[in-house]
Design a protein around this motif. Sequence first.
Motif, PDB file in Angstrom:
ATOM      1  N   ARG A  82       0.834  -1.207   0.000  1.00  0.00           N
ATOM      2  CA  ARG A  82       0.000   0.000   0.000  1.00  0.00           C
ATOM      3  C   ARG A  82       0.871   1.260   0.000  1.00  0.00           C
ATOM      4  N   LEU A  83       1.984   1.232   0.719  1.00  0.00           N
ATOM      5  CA  LEU A  83       2.895   2.378   0.670  1.00  0.00           C
ATOM      6  C   LEU A  83       3.419   2.572  -0.748  1.00  0.00           C
ATOM      7  N   ARG A  84       3.793   1.475  -1.383  1.00  0.00           N
ATOM      8  CA  ARG A  84       4.292   1.564  -2.763  1.00  0.00           C
ATOM      9  C   ARG A  84       3.251   2.221  -3.665  1.00  0.00           C
ATOM     10  N   GLN A  85       2.004   1.829  -3.491  1.00  0.00           N
ATOM     11  CA  GLN A  85       0.934   2.394  -4.311  1.00  0.00           C
ATOM     12  C   GLN A  85       0.750   3.884  -4.036  1.00  0.00           C
ATOM     13  N   LEU A  86       0.794   4.271  -2.776  1.00  0.00           N
ATOM     14  CA  LEU A  86       0.649   5.686  -2.434  1.00  0.00           C
ATOM     15  C   LEU A  86       1.812   6.509  -2.978  1.00  0.00           C
ATOM     16  N   GLU A  87       3.001   5.925  -2.977  1.00  0.00           N
ATOM     17  CA  GLU A  87       4.184   6.639  -3.473  1.00  0.00           C
ATOM     18  C   GLU A  87       4.179   6.799  -4.986  1.00  0.00           C
ATOM     19  N   GLU A  88       3.363   6.005  -5.674  1.00  0.00           N
ATOM     20  CA  GLU A  88       3.254   6.126  -7.132  1.00  0.00           C
ATOM     21  C   GLU A  88       2.720   7.496  -7.546  1.00  0.00           C
ATOM     22  N   THR A  89       1.923   8.116  -6.678  1.00  0.00           N
ATOM     23  CA  THR A  89       1.302   9.392  -7.041  1.00  0.00           C
ATOM     24  C   THR A  89       1.658  10.534  -6.092  1.00  0.00           C
ATOM     25  N   ALA A  90       2.334  10.236  -4.987  1.00  0.00           N
ATOM     26  CA  ALA A  90       2.621  11.274  -3.990  1.00  0.00           C
ATOM     27  C   ALA A  90       3.601  12.308  -4.535  1.00  0.00           C
ATOM     28  N   ASP A  91       3.349  13.575  -4.208  1.00  0.00           N
ATOM     29  CA  ASP A  91       4.320  14.616  -4.541  1.00  0.00           C
ATOM     30  C   ASP A  91       5.075  15.093  -3.300  1.00  0.00           C
ATOM     31  N   ARG A  92       4.600  14.667  -2.116  1.00  0.00           N
ATOM     32  CA  ARG A  92       5.300  15.004  -0.868  1.00  0.00           C
ATOM     33  C   ARG A  92       5.020  13.912   0.156  1.00  0.00           C
ATOM     34  N   ILE A  93       6.074  13.487   0.865  1.00  0.00           N
ATOM     35  CA  ILE A  93       5.945  12.432   1.869  1.00  0.00           C
ATOM     36  C   ILE A  93       6.601  12.906   3.157  1.00  0.00           C
ATOM     37  N   VAL A  94       5.862  12.827   4.248  1.00  0.00           N
ATOM     38  CA  VAL A  94       6.410  13.128   5.570  1.00  0.00           C
ATOM     39  C   VAL A  94       6.609  11.805   6.294  1.00  0.00           C
ATOM     40  N   VAL A  95       7.811  11.581   6.814  1.00  0.00           N
ATOM     41  CA  VAL A  95       8.149  10.289   7.412  1.00  0.00           C
ATOM     42  C   VAL A  95       8.541  10.455   8.874  1.00  0.00           C
ATOM     43  N   VAL A 214      15.412  15.383  15.884  1.00  0.00           N
ATOM     44  CA  VAL A 214      14.611  15.836  17.017  1.00  0.00           C
ATOM     45  C   VAL A 214      15.257  15.406  18.330  1.00  0.00           C
ATOM     46  N   PRO A 215      15.605  16.357  19.213  1.00  0.00           N
ATOM     47  CA  PRO A 215      16.087  15.968  20.540  1.00  0.00           C
ATOM     48  C   PRO A 215      14.987  15.186  21.264  1.00  0.00           C
ATOM     49  N   GLY A 216      15.353  14.109  21.922  1.00  0.00           N
ATOM     50  CA  GLY A 216      14.340  13.298  22.590  1.00  0.00           C
ATOM     51  C   GLY A 216      13.769  12.262  21.644  1.00  0.00           C
ATOM     52  N   THR A 217      12.621  11.726  22.027  1.00  0.00           N
ATOM     53  CA  THR A 217      12.020  10.632  21.269  1.00  0.00           C
ATOM     54  C   THR A 217      10.879  11.127  20.395  1.00  0.00           C
ATOM     55  N   LEU A 218      10.545  10.308  19.407  1.00  0.00           N
ATOM     56  CA  LEU A 218       9.374  10.541  18.573  1.00  0.00           C
ATOM     57  C   LEU A 218       8.227   9.676  19.091  1.00  0.00           C
ATOM     58  N   PRO A 219       7.008   9.892  18.606  1.00  0.00           N
ATOM     59  CA  PRO A 219       5.917   8.980  18.968  1.00  0.00           C
ATOM     60  C   PRO A 219       6.323   7.534  18.675  1.00  0.00           C
ATOM     61  N   HIS A 220       5.970   6.615  19.561  1.00  0.00           N
ATOM     62  CA  HIS A 220       6.433   5.234  19.422  1.00  0.00           C
ATOM     63  C   HIS A 220       5.821   4.525  18.224  1.00  0.00           C
ATOM     64  N   THR A 221       4.638   4.930  17.820  1.00  0.00           N
ATOM     65  CA  THR A 221       4.039   4.366  16.617  1.00  0.00           C
ATOM     66  C   THR A 221       4.373   5.268  15.440  1.00  0.00           C
ATOM     67  N   GLY A 222       5.073   4.715  14.462  1.00  0.00           N
ATOM     68  CA  GLY A 222       5.486   5.522  13.327  1.00  0.00           C
ATOM     69  C   GLY A 222       4.318   5.888  12.429  1.00  0.00           C
ATOM     70  N   PHE A 223       4.445   7.006  11.738  1.00  0.00           N
ATOM     71  CA  PHE A 223       3.420   7.370  10.767  1.00  0.00           C
ATOM     72  C   PHE A 223       4.042   8.126   9.602  1.00  0.00           C
ATOM     73  N   GLN A 224       3.312   8.127   8.495  1.00  0.00           N
ATOM     74  CA  GLN A 224       3.719   8.859   7.307  1.00  0.00           C
ATOM     75  C   GLN A 224       2.500   9.568   6.730  1.00  0.00           C
ATOM     76  N   ILE A 225       2.744  10.700   6.101  1.00  0.00           N
ATOM     77  CA  ILE A 225       1.673  11.446   5.440  1.00  0.00           C
ATOM     78  C   ILE A 225       2.057  11.609   3.973  1.00  0.00           C
ATOM     79  N   PHE A 226       1.172  11.170   3.098  1.00  0.00           N
ATOM     80  CA  PHE A 226       1.399  11.240   1.657  1.00  0.00           C
ATOM     81  C   PHE A 226       0.472  12.298   1.060  1.00  0.00           C
ATOM     82  N   ARG A 227       1.048  13.235   0.335  1.00  0.00           N
ATOM     83  CA  ARG A 227       0.236  14.244  -0.344  1.00  0.00           C
ATOM     84  C   ARG A 227       0.314  14.014  -1.846  1.00  0.00           C
ATOM     85  N   ALA A 228      -0.844  13.900  -2.460  1.00  0.00           N
ATOM     86  CA  ALA A 228      -0.925  13.776  -3.917  1.00  0.00           C
ATOM     87  C   ALA A 228      -1.930  14.821  -4.391  1.00  0.00           C
TER      88      ALA A 228
END
Length: 297
Positions: A82-95, A214-228
């Motif tokens: 599903r990530l691969r499919q989203l990346e096919e059209t994304a113009d910006r990805i936040v990881v 980022v100093p310190g930790t990030l949220p323990h559950t990773g997320f990404q935002i795809f903009r198309a």
Amino acid sequence: MSLQYEEIGQRLRAFRLGSGLSAEEVAKRIGISRTALYRFEKGEVVKIETLTSLADLLGVSLATLLGVEIEYLSNAVTYFERLRQLEETADRIVVLAGPISFLLASERFAAMLEEILRETVAEDMPGRDKALADIARIIAILAERKEIYARRRPAIVNLISAVDVERMVRSGFAGRTFVREHVIAERRALARAELAHFASIIEAEPIGVQIGLVPGTLPHTGFQIFRAGDRKTLSISPFRLGEQPNVSLGVAMITSTQEAVTLHERVVDELWRRALKGKEAAAHMREIIAAAEGEGR
């Protein structure tokens, strides 16, 4: 509700890959031709009764297959497809999926990843053959993702935790805790080399790539935002690659609901505000690497 058959087809393919069933097997079990199934996966209109049969066979809800509000994905193969499919059209990805973005990772890391992931599968693990087959499928999908990124070059914002970086240089890339000492040394060297690779990216400031430490930790559950275009899609996942990898257990979620996307964008904005950037970020990352090397790790 207006059905988006192209997106339904993408989900259908992802869940089929995650099931480990071939197109022939799926088609035979629900009484259609393989050609028809491929047409459905490419976005052809399909009857709701057929979609219901497919959802039942693949072990997902009809709502998830249709993409109603939230997709739930309990298989890493399905998730990475599903990530691969989203990346096919994304113009910006936040990881924020740690500790580093696979799309920006070095070829050396990508080449070692299958071995690292295979280490997570114990010799006496029930369903070991399927787990290893899933890893092979994941590696193939990741290679496609790399190719798509190299071809399309969407903008990437990658937020990295300094705490994760410090842990990574000390523990190295390992799929399990108990590995031979010489392997641990090799994996620590690989981790340091990979972080040096990211420091070099930060220093080079390539167009379309922004990395914040980022100093310190990030949220323990990773997320990404795809903009198309004007559409944004959020993925939330427990699946991880590299350091402390997990491709076996968990439930990922994908949604385009405005509230979920907006709330996570606020998290990104706050973390980006706190993050070290540019030369300051690269220098701090190299200091972490040097400190680990000085400790003889």
